[in-house]
Design a protein around this motif. Structure first.
Motif, PDB file in Angstrom:
ATOM      1  N   TYR A  68       2.321   9.225  51.462  1.00  0.00           N
ATOM      2  CA  TYR A  68       2.879   9.148  50.464  1.00  0.00           C
ATOM      3  C   TYR A  68       3.592   9.887  50.577  1.00  0.00           C
ATOM      4  N   LYS A  69       4.667   9.553  50.217  1.00  0.00           N
ATOM      5  CA  LYS A  69       5.976  11.113  49.945  1.00  0.00           C
ATOM      6  C   LYS A  69       5.741  11.443  48.648  1.00  0.00           C
ATOM      7  N   ILE A  70       6.011  12.421  48.429  1.00  0.00           N
ATOM      8  CA  ILE A  70       5.590  13.197  46.782  1.00  0.00           C
ATOM      9  C   ILE A  70       6.339  13.191  46.444  1.00  0.00           C
ATOM     10  N   PRO A  71       6.951  12.846  45.172  1.00  0.00           N
ATOM     11  CA  PRO A  71       7.968  12.932  44.408  1.00  0.00           C
ATOM     12  C   PRO A  71       8.837  13.971  44.566  1.00  0.00           C
ATOM     13  N   ALA A  72       9.719  14.543  44.219  1.00  0.00           N
ATOM     14  CA  ALA A  72      10.816  16.229  43.793  1.00  0.00           C
ATOM     15  C   ALA A  72      10.608  16.145  42.492  1.00  0.00           C
ATOM     16  N   LEU A  73      10.006  17.372  42.799  1.00  0.00           N
ATOM     17  CA  LEU A  73       9.402  18.282  41.661  1.00  0.00           C
ATOM     18  C   LEU A  73      10.211  19.111  41.006  1.00  0.00           C
ATOM     19  N   LEU A  74      11.170  19.965  41.848  1.00  0.00           N
ATOM     20  CA  LEU A  74      12.020  20.919  41.863  1.00  0.00           C
ATOM     21  C   LEU A  74      13.199  21.241  42.647  1.00  0.00           C
ATOM     22  N   LEU A  75      15.103  21.515  42.757  1.00  0.00           N
ATOM     23  CA  LEU A  75      15.354  21.375  43.540  1.00  0.00           C
ATOM     24  C   LEU A  75      15.030  22.181  44.717  1.00  0.00           C
ATOM     25  N   PRO A  76      15.586  21.261  46.277  1.00  0.00           N
ATOM     26  CA  PRO A  76      15.097  20.703  47.272  1.00  0.00           C
ATOM     27  C   PRO A  76      15.172  22.810  48.220  1.00  0.00           C
ATOM     28  N   THR A  77      15.703  22.861  46.976  1.00  0.00           N
ATOM     29  CA  THR A  77      16.287  25.094  48.023  1.00  0.00           C
ATOM     30  C   THR A  77      15.190  25.421  48.018  1.00  0.00           C
ATOM     31  N   ASN A  78      14.764  26.333  49.082  1.00  0.00           N
ATOM     32  CA  ASN A  78      13.288  26.874  49.323  1.00  0.00           C
ATOM     33  C   ASN A  78      12.157  26.134  48.433  1.00  0.00           C
ATOM     34  N   THR A  79      12.014  25.653  48.082  1.00  0.00           N
ATOM     35  CA  THR A  79      10.413  25.145  47.366  1.00  0.00           C
ATOM     36  C   THR A  79       9.701  24.627  48.465  1.00  0.00           C
ATOM     37  N   ILE A  80       8.661  24.850  48.035  1.00  0.00           N
ATOM     38  CA  ILE A  80       7.242  25.270  48.835  1.00  0.00           C
ATOM     39  C   ILE A  80       6.795  24.329  48.202  1.00  0.00           C
ATOM     40  N   TYR A  81       5.645  23.068  48.627  1.00  0.00           N
ATOM     41  CA  TYR A  81       4.984  21.988  47.997  1.00  0.00           C
ATOM     42  C   TYR A  81       3.420  22.561  48.287  1.00  0.00           C
ATOM     43  N   SER A  82       2.361  23.060  47.483  1.00  0.00           N
ATOM     44  CA  SER A  82       1.297  22.917  48.379  1.00  0.00           C
ATOM     45  C   SER A  82       0.375  22.507  47.381  1.00  0.00           C
ATOM     46  N   SER A  83      -1.206  21.799  47.728  1.00  0.00           N
ATOM     47  CA  SER A  83      -2.343  21.748  47.172  1.00  0.00           C
ATOM     48  C   SER A  83      -3.575  22.598  47.775  1.00  0.00           C
ATOM     49  N   LEU A  84      -4.387  23.089  46.384  1.00  0.00           N
ATOM     50  CA  LEU A  84      -5.586  24.064  47.308  1.00  0.00           C
ATOM     51  C   LEU A  84      -6.686  22.756  47.786  1.00  0.00           C
ATOM     52  N   GLU A  85      -6.541  21.248  46.778  1.00  0.00           N
ATOM     53  CA  GLU A  85      -7.214  20.180  47.692  1.00  0.00           C
ATOM     54  C   GLU A  85      -7.396  19.871  49.251  1.00  0.00           C
ATOM     55  N   LEU A  86      -5.932  20.437  49.658  1.00  0.00           N
ATOM     56  CA  LEU A  86      -5.725  19.782  50.837  1.00  0.00           C
ATOM     57  C   LEU A  86      -5.492  20.929  52.394  1.00  0.00           C
ATOM     58  N   PRO A  87      -5.973  20.461  53.031  1.00  0.00           N
ATOM     59  CA  PRO A  87      -6.791  19.676  53.369  1.00  0.00           C
ATOM     60  C   PRO A  87      -7.343  19.508  52.906  1.00  0.00           C
ATOM     61  N   GLY A  88      -8.500  17.880  53.390  1.00  0.00           N
ATOM     62  CA  GLY A  88      -9.593  17.397  52.457  1.00  0.00           C
ATOM     63  C   GLY A  88      -9.794  16.608  53.100  1.00  0.00           C
ATOM     64  N   ASN A  89     -11.093  16.244  53.135  1.00  0.00           N
ATOM     65  CA  ASN A  89     -11.698  14.408  53.599  1.00  0.00           C
ATOM     66  C   ASN A  89     -10.690  13.869  54.696  1.00  0.00           C
ATOM     67  N   GLY A  90     -10.225  14.457  55.599  1.00  0.00           N
ATOM     68  CA  GLY A  90      -9.127  13.824  56.246  1.00  0.00           C
ATOM     69  C   GLY A  90      -7.489  14.101  55.905  1.00  0.00           C
ATOM     70  N   LEU A  91      -7.335  14.737  55.420  1.00  0.00           N
ATOM     71  CA  LEU A  91      -5.667  14.066  54.983  1.00  0.00           C
ATOM     72  C   LEU A  91      -4.865  15.890  54.023  1.00  0.00           C
ATOM     73  N   ARG A  92      -3.791  15.993  55.050  1.00  0.00           N
ATOM     74  CA  ARG A  92      -3.272  17.230  54.395  1.00  0.00           C
ATOM     75  C   ARG A  92      -2.113  16.856  54.876  1.00  0.00           C
ATOM     76  N   ILE A  93      -0.956  18.316  53.624  1.00  0.00           N
ATOM     77  CA  ILE A  93       0.046  17.743  53.480  1.00  0.00           C
ATOM     78  C   ILE A  93       1.076  18.427  55.079  1.00  0.00           C
ATOM     79  N   SER A  94       2.219  17.039  54.924  1.00  0.00           N
ATOM     80  CA  SER A  94       3.155  17.094  56.514  1.00  0.00           C
ATOM     81  C   SER A  94       4.064  17.494  55.751  1.00  0.00           C
ATOM     82  N   TYR A  95       4.437  18.333  56.895  1.00  0.00           N
ATOM     83  CA  TYR A  95       6.180  18.318  56.156  1.00  0.00           C
ATOM     84  C   TYR A  95       7.304  17.990  57.179  1.00  0.00           C
TER      85      TYR A  95
END
Length: 681
Positions: A68-95
């Protein structure tokens, strides 16, 4: 009311309105600076009026790759995405995408409440945003399969991850005779289940892509059902012969049978296709298991098949037919210790009560029996009873002891199926099918004859009065009671079989010469049945038409390996496909079969030396097959019409007496094929 009081109230109202105005102006400015990240400032305090955003609701399946592609929350320049719950249950954030994606294969079912945070710094100004995501992980639907215990099973797994480089594993395999095979991509579940029941498996897939591990899994449920036993019938004293099915395809497969040898039957494995053969000695039910084992590419393969043989009582009445002398030991000049076994026919499997008159008390124990006998009494009387049937036998034991050459039982070649016509005399000499190795005269016992046929000496004769099919049992007994039994089918037809029609049945290749390049000089002779003496016109697809008798020589090209011949006699036309190139290069010498795009007939063991031959028939169009065995003059030795439920079956055919060339013609709906048999003796 005074003017001063009125003025004072008006001033308070104007002041209150100015205060509200100032507060509204401040909130409008705060809202603007909040949405414009470039002009945001820390000099204002935000009122506590914000509401939580609506979570993004997603669904995933446990074990199935998710992205699932995360929606853009801020302007793309230098924006870092994170989640305290990931990685977990076999899921992770991929760049690998931007904005990044949530990827992986969930390990367990349930609801995952995630918070995706976005953060960046632009022109020394920090900005942040977040969005809640709810992923509901549902259970996968198991793949439901069915297998049969003992029967080879194969199932190709679905593609769980990109096929190249993916490794498949299962903690439950190998198990119950099944394993994972990597001869296919994806892998396959193969083997033959050992026992019935439900197998719950988890198939795992693993691969590493760009340094990142990828996993997936799928549950599989295999219900293993019991095999359907092959049900056969046999008769006591009647030779039995059954070709077992091929359980594994490899020609090096080894076959064994649990429960054999027993009751006069054994498993014959000297040929590629094993046989259960012998003559049952007692009635009852035999529960057997046919086992197959092979080793292909260093991989063990196995299969098995239950077989039930119901042995029916002999049509012959219960009787003592002789004695098998085991030993005769001299104790003194007049005393001998005799050990023997009675021989019976017509046994039913029920207990036999046995006695020797004035020598052995009644007993239900099976032999062998031992007696201390006086030579002054050279004959003893054996008495036996089964199911109320009483039989006796006078045994000349002293003569048997003094005979240095033991008596041997008669032998039989078997009686082929017989045909007769109502109203026409029929005769069959049993002496043609039975012999005694000691030259003793034989006595025959026959059962199952129609009422108009009788046995006189060694001849069955009479005039059938009606039609039908009759199973006939014949037992030949020598003077000492040793015997052999066989059976045959007598069919009384209502109509006279038609004469053989004119047919071009085969070709004899007389010579082949390679003329160079793709040219061959081929010499051949047609073989016909149903000749009437009329002139034959022979046409060939290479343009040759002739009325001359063969052999014929033709120059043929390898680009056309098939030559079709069309022969006409009177108003009857017959065609034959001659695969001359295969005949010249040896391709037709691999077996005694004629090559055809449709009906195919193959003879096993050609030339043949016995009175019978196995023939395989395939490519049948329709539901019946008519088989005729004849000589080169078209005279029929044997003819039968069979229902043909499946393809590639074998039948056993009787062959005429004497050495020479015979023909087997197979006819079905719209097809006919003929092959030659060479009988060496």
């Amino acid at each position: 009311m005074s003017t001063r009081t009125t003025s004072r109230r008006l001033a308070w109202l104007i002041g209150l309105l100015l205060l509200v105005y100032c507060n509204l102006k401040a909130e409008v400015r705060l809202t603007f600076t909040k949405t414009d990240s470039i002009q945001s400032t820390k000099s204002f305090s935000e009122p506590n009026t914000a509401i939580d955003p609506t979570p993004i609701s997603l669904t995933a399946i446990a074990g199935v790759p998710f992205k699932y592609k995360i929606p853009a929350l801020l302007l793309p320049t230098n924006t870092i995405y994170s989640s305290l719950e990931l990685p977990g249950n076999g899921l992770r954030i991929s760049y690998e995408t931007y904005p990044p994606s949530i990827v992986g294969a969930p390990n367990a079912t349930g609801v995952m409440n995630l918070t995706i945070n976005a953060h960046n710094v632009v022109n020394n100004v920090e900005s942040s945003a977040w969005v809640p995501i709810t992923i509901t992980v549902i259970a996968p639907t198991p793949i439901s399969l069915t297998a049969t215990a003992g029967v080879p099973f194969k199932y190709k797994l679905p593609v769980l991850l990109p096929p190249q480089g993916t490794a498949y594993t299962s903690s439950e395999l190998p198990g119950n005779g099944l394993r994972l095979s990597y001869e296919t991509i994806p892998a396959s579940i193969v083997g033959a289940p050992n026992s019935t029941g439900v197998m719950n498996l988890t198939i795992n897939a693993n691969i590493t892509v760009n340094g990142e591990p990828e996993v997936a899994w799928v549950p599989i449920s295999i219900t293993v059902i019991p095999p359907t036993p092959i049900s056969l019938t046999a008769t006591v004293g009647v030779p039995f012969h059954y070709k077992t099915p091929l359980l594994l395809p490899d020609i090096s497969t080894q076959y064994t049978a649990n429960g054999l040898p027993n009751n006069g039957l054994s498993l014959f494995t000297a040929t590629t296709e094993p046989y259960i053969t012998g003559t049952p000695t007692a009635s009852g039910v035999m529960n057997l298991t046919l086992n197959a084992h092979s080793n292909v590419n260093s991989q063990e393969e196995s299969a098995w098949q239950p077989i039930i043989i119901t042995v029916n009582p002999s049509a012959t009445s219960f009787a003592i037919t002789g004695v098998n002398l085991i030993s005769c030991q001299t104790i003194s000049a007049n005393q001998r210790l005799l050990t023997f076994n009675p021989q019976y026919v017509g046994t039913t499997g029920q207990p036999i009560i046995f006695t020797v008159y004035q020598q052995l008390p009644l007993t239900s124990q099976p032999g062998p029996y031992s007696l201390n006998l006086d030579s002054s009494n050279p004959i003893i009387t054996l008495i036996a009873q089964q199911n109320g049937v009483l039989t006796s036998y006078n045994y000349q034991w002293l003569a048997a002891c003094n005979n240095s050459t033991p008596n041997r039982p008669p032998t039989t070649t078997g009686i082929p199926p017989q045909t007769a016509q109502p109203g026409q005399a029929y005769q069959l000499s049993l002496a043609n099918y039975f012999t005694d190795p000691d030259g003793n005269p034989l006595t025959y016992i026959v059962s199952g004859l129609p009422s108009t046929l009788n046995l006189t000496g060694v001849i069955i004769s009479g005039t059938p009065s009606g039609t039908g099919s009759f199973p006939i049992s014949v037992t030949a007994v020598d003077p000492s009671g040793l015997f052999v039994a066989t059976s045959f089918q007598l069919t009384v037809n209502g109509t006279t079989p038609p004469n053989q029609p004119f047919t071009l049945v085969s070709l004899t290749t007389n010579g082949c010469q390679n003329l160079g390049g793709n040219q061959w000089q081929v010499t051949f002779t047609p073989q016909y049945t149903g000749l009437t003496g009329e002139s034959i016109v022979l046409a060939m697809t290479n343009g040759t038409i002739t009325t001359q008798a063969g052999p014929y020589s033709q120059t043929l090209s390898t680009t056309e390996p098939l030559l079709t011949l069309i022969a006409q006699q009177g108003n009857t036309t017959s065609a034959y496909n001659y695969f001359w190139l295969a005949a010249c290069t040896g391709g037709a010498r691999q077996g005694a079969s004629e090559i055809s795009n449709g009906l195919q007939v193959k003879v096993f063991g050609n030339p043949i030396q016995s009175q019978q031959v196995d023939v395989e028939i395939s490519g049948v169009i329709g539901s019946w097959v008519e088989v005729t065995v004849m000589d080169l003059q078209g005279r029929s030795h044997h003819q039968q019409r069979l229902e043909w439920p499946s393809d590639g079956e074998r039948i056993n055919l009787p062959v005429g007496q004497g050495a020479g060339t015979h023909l087997v013609q197979v006819r079905t709906e719209g097809q006919v094929q003929t092959v030659k048999l060479i009988k060496s003796r």
